[in-house]
Design an enzyme around this catalytic site. Structure first.
Site, short mmCIF file in Angstrom:
data_model
loop_
_atom_site.label_atom_id
_atom_site.label_comp_id
_atom_site.label_asym_id
_atom_site.label_seq_id
_atom_site.Cartn_x
_atom_site.Cartn_y
_atom_site.Cartn_z
CG ASP A 52 23.85 28.73 39.65
OD1 ASP A 52 23.07 27.93 40.16
OD2 ASP A 52 24.11 29.84 40.13
CG HIS A 79 31.06 32.31 43.65
ND1 HIS A 79 31.33 32.69 44.94
CD2 HIS A 79 29.88 31.65 43.68
CE1 HIS A 79 30.36 32.27 45.72
NE2 HIS A 79 29.45 31.64 44.99
N1 ACO Z 1 31.05 36.84 32.41
C1 ACO Z 1 31.84 37.86 31.97
N2 ACO Z 1 32.52 38.69 32.79
C2 ACO Z 1 32.38 38.50 34.10
C3 ACO Z 1 31.58 37.48 34.63
C4 ACO Z 1 30.91 36.63 33.73
N3 ACO Z 1 30.13 35.62 34.18
N4 ACO Z 1 31.62 37.52 35.99
C5 ACO Z 1 32.42 38.55 36.29
N5 ACO Z 1 32.89 39.14 35.16
C6 ACO Z 1 33.83 40.25 35.07
C7 ACO Z 1 33.19 41.58 35.41
O1 ACO Z 1 32.65 42.20 34.26
C8 ACO Z 1 34.34 42.34 36.00
O2 ACO Z 1 35.16 42.76 34.93
P1 ACO Z 1 36.00 44.14 35.03
O3 ACO Z 1 36.97 43.92 36.16
O4 ACO Z 1 36.64 44.28 33.71
O5 ACO Z 1 35.00 45.21 35.32
C9 ACO Z 1 35.13 41.27 36.76
O6 ACO Z 1 34.82 40.03 36.08
C10 ACO Z 1 34.73 41.14 38.24
O7 ACO Z 1 33.34 40.92 38.28
P2 ACO Z 1 32.36 41.47 39.39
O8 ACO Z 1 31.03 41.75 38.80
O9 ACO Z 1 33.03 42.58 40.13
O10 ACO Z 1 32.25 40.23 40.32
P3 ACO Z 1 31.24 40.10 41.51
O11 ACO Z 1 31.97 39.38 42.57
O12 ACO Z 1 30.60 41.38 41.86
O13 ACO Z 1 30.08 39.20 40.89
C11 ACO Z 1 28.88 37.37 40.08
C12 ACO Z 1 30.00 37.84 41.03
C13 ACO Z 1 27.61 38.18 40.28
C14 ACO Z 1 28.58 35.92 40.40
C15 ACO Z 1 29.39 37.52 38.63
O14 ACO Z 1 30.55 36.75 38.44
C16 ACO Z 1 28.33 37.14 37.61
O15 ACO Z 1 27.50 37.99 37.24
N6 ACO Z 1 28.33 35.87 37.14
C17 ACO Z 1 27.30 35.41 36.23
C18 ACO Z 1 26.04 35.10 37.01
C19 ACO Z 1 26.16 33.85 37.84
O16 ACO Z 1 26.64 32.83 37.37
N7 ACO Z 1 25.69 33.91 39.09
C20 ACO Z 1 25.68 32.77 39.99
C21 ACO Z 1 26.63 32.98 41.12
S1 ACO Z 1 26.68 31.56 42.17
C22 ACO Z 1 25.29 31.68 43.11
O17 ACO Z 1 24.71 32.69 43.34
C23 ACO Z 1 24.78 30.45 43.62
#
Ligand code: ACO
Length: 428
Positions: free
Chosen positions: A363, A306
């Site tokens: 979610d 998140h």
């Molecule tokens: N699975 C695997 N790796 C992940 C995940 C995941 N679900 N989420 C983040 N990471 C990793 C990224 O690859 C990144 O790795 P790195 O540092 O090696 O490059 C690190 O964790 C940081 O991730 P970011 O993408 O920078 O985090 P950001 O804050 O931009 O994104 C998000 C948040 C979009 C929610 C992300 O965690 C994600 O894509 N999750 C899956 C989708 C999801 O569940 N969305 C619902 C969010 S809640 C809502 O909207 C109601």
């Protein structure tokens, strides 16, 4: 004395005021940065940028806190009344009995759709994505409510808000019925908010759907937990669109479009598809975790991570407990719940997820609960939108009431070509 930060640029020093929120959050006020220094700030995903000051919802990602108008989300878990939470978010305090009765009464009075809106459902393909229909229909409502284009006082805001919050469930249920080729079921004014939605979704003309208290409470809880989450992608969208002077219907329709994205409200659909794939044997939980960690694979562990929460999302905690409760009450199991528990256990023991502070978000368990209620997967994000609507309205109102509101217009760092000369077609 106001705290200041000093920005040293070449041989010049610039003072930037530091703003402090009521929970101690500190921000550099860069609103005069360009004027003072000629520089702009670069923050591509806005992760370090406060778009506004807001009194609606407080989140603390480090401590796993979510509060609506100061009240911790956990206090809503066993008093589920979505309509009351909606009033609280929009008007800023808990309603008195007569205020809530008036609000509910307005919703009941406005639960039907204009026949023109209803006919719209006949002119789309049966497999039309419900989120496309929802955004189109919310936008279309503006055609029938032009009297609310300019909302001068709280009274007219309440009139517009209750129309939206009430009709959104009718629109949602009709789009579901349309996709099944089933007759529309009209709302029943005797039923409460969630029961009425379940009735429109699942009753058939010759048989009334039996609404159990457990299921009604579970849906209430889901709506409440989704009701607001400060400046997330869809809410910022509503604010940005509203800042241009767009009406409430158009602004909320834009919010639906943003919510549709798979990284935002569409994530619970992705979670279910992932759990179903594992359940069908297409992937083991261990392979799923491996794929999520593989940087050459775009796959992510859906429902994990998140932008704000660096700990367990407090909503996910409540939903997980609700799943356990609902399944115990129904005396049945869902294999997907076992798979979700297993994935969570594997992820929380894995340094990849631990080091990046990736925990279940709202979610991860909401889909399992929606499935237990009988909501089909293609309606999950629509249910999220129904829940989120009061939050969008509250933010639209807060911004609308703020005399300092200006149109929101970010800047860019231009990286395209320098001046070029137009080349006529025959010379290219
Ligand atoms: N699975 C695997 N790796 C992940 C995940 C995941 N679900 N989420 C983040 N990471 C990793 C990224 O690859 C990144 O790795 P790195 O540092 O090696 O490059 C690190 O964790 C940081 O991730 P970011 O993408 O920078 O985090 P950001 O804050 O931009 O994104 C998000 C948040 C979009 C929610 C992300 O965690 C994600 O894509 N999750 C899956 C989708 C999801 O569940 N969305 C619902 C969010 S809640 C809502 O909207 C109601």
């Amino acid at each position: 004395m106001t705290e200041k930060a000093i920005l040293i640029l070449g041989d010049r020093r610039h003072e930037l005021p530091v703003l402090t929120g009521t929970e101690g959050e500190r921000a550099l006020d860069i609103s005069k940065l360009r004027e003072q220094t000629g520089l702009i700030a670069y923050d591509p995903s806005l992760g370090n940028t406060a778009l506004c000051r807001s009194e609606i919802t407080f989140t603390d990602g480090e401590r796993g806190i979510l509060r609506y108008r100061g009240i911790p989300i956990e206090q809503f878990a066993d008093k589920p009344d979505f309509v009351e939470a909606a009033w609280l978010l929009i008007f800023g305090r808990l309603p008195r009995r007569e205020e809530l009765a008036k609000f509910s009464g307005l919703m009941t009075a406005n639960e039907l759709l204009h026949e023109g809106v209803r006919h719209q459902f006949q002119h789309v393909p049966p497999d039309a994505p419900p989120m496309a229909l929802l955004s189109a229909t919310l936008s279309n409502l503006a055609c029938y409510h032009q009297e609310f284009f300019s909302l001068g006082d709280e009274e007219s805001l309440e009139e517009a808000a209750t129309r939206l919050i009430s009709k959104v469930r009718t629109i949602a249920a009709f789009s579901h019925r349309r996709s099944l080729g089933m007759p529309f079921i009209y709302p029943d004014p005797k039923l409460r908010y969630c029961a009425n939605f379940l009735h429109m979704m699942f009753s058939i003309p010759y048989r009334q759907y039996h609404i159990s208290q457990e299921v009604e409470d579970a849906l209430n809880l889901i709506f409440i937990l989704h009701a607001d989450h400060e400046l997330n992608c869809s809410t910022s969208t509503v604010r940005i669109v509203g800042s241009a002077g767009a009406n409430l219907f158009a602004s909320c329709a834009a919010g639906v479009c943003a919510l549709w994205g798979s990284l935002h409200g569409g994530a619970n659909v992705e979670v279910m598809e992932m759990l179903e794939r594992i359940s069908r044997g297409g992937l083991s939980p261990e392979e799923c975790i491996r794929a999520a960690k593989d940087k050459t694979n775009p796959f992510r562990l859906h429902g994990f991570g998140h932008r704000v929460y660096r700990r367990y999302d407090p909503r996910a905690k409540i939903l997980k407990a609700a799943c356990e409760r609902v399944f115990a009450g129904m005396e049945r199991k869902d294999p997907l719940l076992d798979i979700a528990r297993k994935l969570e256990e594997l992820a929380l023991a894995d340094p990849y997820f631990v080091d990046r502070n990736l925990y279940p978000n709202v979610d991860f368990y909401s889909g399992i609960l929606l499935r237990a209620i009988g909501i089909p997967t293609n309606m999950f994000t629509v249910c999220f939108a129904i829940g989120r609507l009061p939050g969008w309205i509250a933010h639209w109102k807060e911004q609308h009431d703020d005399p300092n509101t200006k149109i929101q217009r970010p800047r860019q760092i231009y990286t395209g070509p320098n001046e070029l000369t137009y080349v006529p077609m025959e010379k290219r």
